[in-house]
Write a protein that holds these residues in place. Sequence first.
Motif, PDB file in Angstrom:
ATOM      1  N   UNK A 178     -13.571  48.709   1.179  1.00 41.66           N
ATOM      2  CA  UNK A 178     -13.141  48.508  -0.218  1.00 41.66           C
ATOM      3  C   UNK A 178     -12.740  49.816  -0.891  1.00 41.66           C
ATOM      4  N   UNK A 179     -13.024  50.934  -0.255  1.00 40.20           N
ATOM      5  CA  UNK A 179     -12.740  52.225  -0.894  1.00 40.20           C
ATOM      6  C   UNK A 179     -11.263  52.595  -0.775  1.00 40.20           C
ATOM      7  N   UNK A 180     -10.870  53.620  -1.540  1.00 42.97           N
ATOM      8  CA  UNK A 180      -9.474  54.061  -1.516  1.00 42.97           C
ATOM      9  C   UNK A 180      -9.069  54.493  -0.106  1.00 42.97           C
ATOM     10  N   UNK A 181      -7.790  54.289   0.265  1.00 39.88           N
ATOM     11  CA  UNK A 181      -7.352  54.650   1.620  1.00 39.88           C
ATOM     12  C   UNK A 181      -7.166  56.162   1.761  1.00 39.88           C
ATOM     13  N   UNK A 182      -8.250  56.888   1.653  1.00 42.38           N
ATOM     14  CA  UNK A 182      -8.191  58.345   1.739  1.00 42.38           C
ATOM     15  C   UNK A 182      -9.394  58.846   2.527  1.00 42.38           C
ATOM     16  N   UNK A 183      -9.315  60.115   2.877  1.00 36.21           N
ATOM     17  CA  UNK A 183     -10.355  60.730   3.700  1.00 36.21           C
ATOM     18  C   UNK A 183     -11.749  60.621   3.078  1.00 36.21           C
ATOM     19  N   UNK A 184     -11.785  60.636   1.746  1.00 37.06           N
ATOM     20  CA  UNK A 184     -13.085  60.655   1.060  1.00 37.06           C
ATOM     21  C   UNK A 184     -13.791  59.317   1.092  1.00 37.06           C
ATOM     22  N   UNK A 185     -13.173  58.279   1.690  1.00 32.82           N
ATOM     23  CA  UNK A 185     -13.897  57.020   1.871  1.00 32.82           C
ATOM     24  C   UNK A 185     -15.077  57.236   2.833  1.00 32.82           C
ATOM     25  N   UNK A 186     -15.035  58.354   3.570  1.00 34.33           N
ATOM     26  CA  UNK A 186     -16.122  58.676   4.506  1.00 34.33           C
ATOM     27  C   UNK A 186     -17.066  59.746   3.939  1.00 34.33           C
ATOM     28  N   UNK A 187     -17.107  59.832   2.613  1.00 37.01           N
ATOM     29  CA  UNK A 187     -17.911  60.866   1.946  1.00 37.01           C
ATOM     30  C   UNK A 187     -19.378  60.840   2.407  1.00 37.01           C
ATOM     31  N   UNK A 188     -19.903  59.646   2.717  1.00 41.04           N
ATOM     32  CA  UNK A 188     -21.309  59.541   3.136  1.00 41.04           C
ATOM     33  C   UNK A 188     -21.586  60.305   4.434  1.00 41.04           C
ATOM     34  N   UNK A 189     -20.539  60.521   5.249  1.00 40.35           N
ATOM     35  CA  UNK A 189     -20.709  61.237   6.520  1.00 40.35           C
ATOM     36  C   UNK A 189     -20.403  62.733   6.348  1.00 40.35           C
ATOM     37  N   UNK A 230      -4.697  61.417   2.157  1.00 40.55           N
ATOM     38  CA  UNK A 230      -4.592  59.984   2.467  1.00 40.55           C
ATOM     39  C   UNK A 230      -4.886  59.708   3.937  1.00 40.55           C
ATOM     40  N   UNK A 231      -5.201  58.462   4.261  1.00 37.47           N
ATOM     41  CA  UNK A 231      -5.366  58.086   5.674  1.00 37.47           C
ATOM     42  C   UNK A 231      -4.004  58.235   6.344  1.00 37.47           C
ATOM     43  N   UNK A 232      -3.996  58.643   7.601  1.00 40.53           N
ATOM     44  CA  UNK A 232      -2.707  58.874   8.265  1.00 40.53           C
ATOM     45  C   UNK A 232      -2.347  57.685   9.165  1.00 40.53           C
ATOM     46  N   UNK A 233      -1.046  57.401   9.295  1.00 38.50           N
ATOM     47  CA  UNK A 233      -0.647  56.184  10.018  1.00 38.50           C
ATOM     48  C   UNK A 233      -0.727  56.307  11.538  1.00 38.50           C
ATOM     49  N   UNK A 234      -0.773  55.136  12.171  1.00 36.65           N
ATOM     50  CA  UNK A 234      -0.685  55.030  13.631  1.00 36.65           C
ATOM     51  C   UNK A 234       0.706  54.504  13.968  1.00 36.65           C
ATOM     52  N   UNK A 235       1.472  55.242  14.764  1.00 31.77           N
ATOM     53  CA  UNK A 235       2.847  54.868  15.062  1.00 31.77           C
ATOM     54  C   UNK A 235       3.012  54.620  16.563  1.00 31.77           C
ATOM     55  N   UNK A 236       3.102  53.357  16.994  1.00 24.32           N
ATOM     56  CA  UNK A 236       3.278  53.085  18.422  1.00 24.32           C
ATOM     57  C   UNK A 236       4.650  53.565  18.915  1.00 24.32           C
ATOM     58  N   UNK A 237       4.698  54.096  20.129  1.00 24.17           N
ATOM     59  CA  UNK A 237       5.989  54.455  20.737  1.00 24.17           C
ATOM     60  C   UNK A 237       6.505  53.211  21.452  1.00 24.17           C
TER      61      UNK A 237
END
Length: 406
Positions: A51-62, A77-84
Motif C-alpha cells: 500500500x505504500x508509495x512506489x519508492x525505495x522508502x517503502x522498505x524503510x523498516x529494513x 522511485x522503484x525501477x522497472x523490469x524490462x524483458x528482452x
Amino acid sequence: MSFVSHLECGLTGAEYPHDRFRTVSDANAPLLVRYDLTALKNAVSKDLVAKRLPEMWRYLDWLPLEGPDQIVSLGELMTPLLPLTRLADGQVIVKDEGRMPTGSFKARGLAVAVSMARAFGIDHIAMPTAGNAGAALAAYCSRAGIRSTVFCPDDAPETTIREIAFHGAETYRVNGLINHCGEIVAAGKDRVGWFDLSTLKEPYRIEGKKTMGLELAEQFAWELPDVIFYPTGGGTGLIGMWKAFEELGAMGWIGAKRPRMVAVQSTRCGPLVKAFDEGHDEVQEPWDDAVTLIHGVRVPKPFGDRLCLKVLRESEGFGSMVDDDEVIEARAAVAREEGIHLSIEGAACFVAWRQELQKGRVSASDRAILFNCASGLKAEMPPVETRIDRTRPIDYSRFRATTGHF
Ligand SMILES: Cc1ncc(COP(=O)(O)O)c(C=O)c1O
C-alpha cells in the motif's frame, strides 16, 4: 524508531553498538547492520508494504533510519523490469536502475548513507569514485547541506566528472585508479576531518543497495528469479541483495529458493572472477594494469572481496569476465533492437548472459536479471553525420528504403 539491533563485523562476527556513524570493524573489515527481524516481522506485512508509495522508502523498516524525518530524498522511485523480447525470449529481464536520481543505482546507497550522516551530524564527506557514486554523493550532500570532496581517476567518464562538480562537490582528477583515490581519502581523515564514505568502509551504503533485493523480491511476487547478473566493482549490490534475501528468508517472506549470483567483470579487470575460479577466499593481489571501458568494475582489489566471494559460493553462482569490444557492440545492439539504452556496465551483463548461455552455465529457461546500473546517456554515443541541406531539392526516395527490422 528503527529495527537495528547492532552492527556486526563481516569477518569475525564481533558486535558493535550502532550509537555513532562507525567506519570499519577492529579487524579492518566491513560492518554490516543487523536488525531485530522478529520485531520487524511483527510490525510489517506484505499488504502494508504493497500500500505504500512506489519508492525505495517503502522498505524503510529494513533501513537504519529512525523514521521518515531523517530521509534525504531526490525521488527514489522503484525501477522497472524490462524483458528482452527481440534478443532473448522474454525470460531475460533488465532491471533498469538508470531511472534513479543522478541516473544510477548509486542513489540508493548514497540516499541512505547521506541521510544517516546528516542524522549523526557529519558535516564533510569525502569519497573515491569511478564516477557514478561521486555524482550521487555530491547531489545528496547538496540536498542535505553537507560539504563533499570527491576524487576520481582522471580518465573516468567525462560526463560523470562534470556531473560531480556541477552538483557542488569539490572535485579532483587523480592520475591513478580508484584505489589510489581511496588512499588519498583515507590519509586525509585525520588531517582534514572528513568522513570517508568509500565502498564498504561504513555500514550504510550497502543498506541502501539492499533495497534492490527487496524490490526485486516484491516485483516477483516474493518468488526470486533464477539468476542475477551484476556488474561488480566494489560489490555493494551483490552483498546488499544477498543480505536482503537473507533477511526476507529469516522473516519467512520468501521460500528457500535463491538466485545464483553472477559477478560480471572485464577480461581487463576481473580480480573477483579470477579469485573465485582459483578457489580463493579473497583476491590474492590487486589486478595489474586495470584498463577497461567498463568503468564501474575497474576496482583492482575490492575492500569487500571476501564478502563478494562468499555470496558467489553460497548462491552457487560464479564470476564471468567479458570482452570490452563485445560489450560496446552489444550496447549498440540492445539500444537498436530493444529500445533499451544500457550503460556500458549493463551491456556487460548482457554479454555475460549470452556467453554463459553458450557455455551452458545458464539455460534458456532460466529467468535471468541483468542489472543496468546506470543510464546509457552517461556514456558516449557515436556521432551522427547524415545531413539534409534544406536549400536544395530533397530526394525523398532515400527515406523509402527499409532498414533494420522495420
Ligand atoms: C554503472 C555502474 N555499474 C556497476 C558498478 C559497480 O557497483 P558495485 O560497487 O556495487 O560493485 C558501478 C560502480 O561504480 C557503476 O557505476
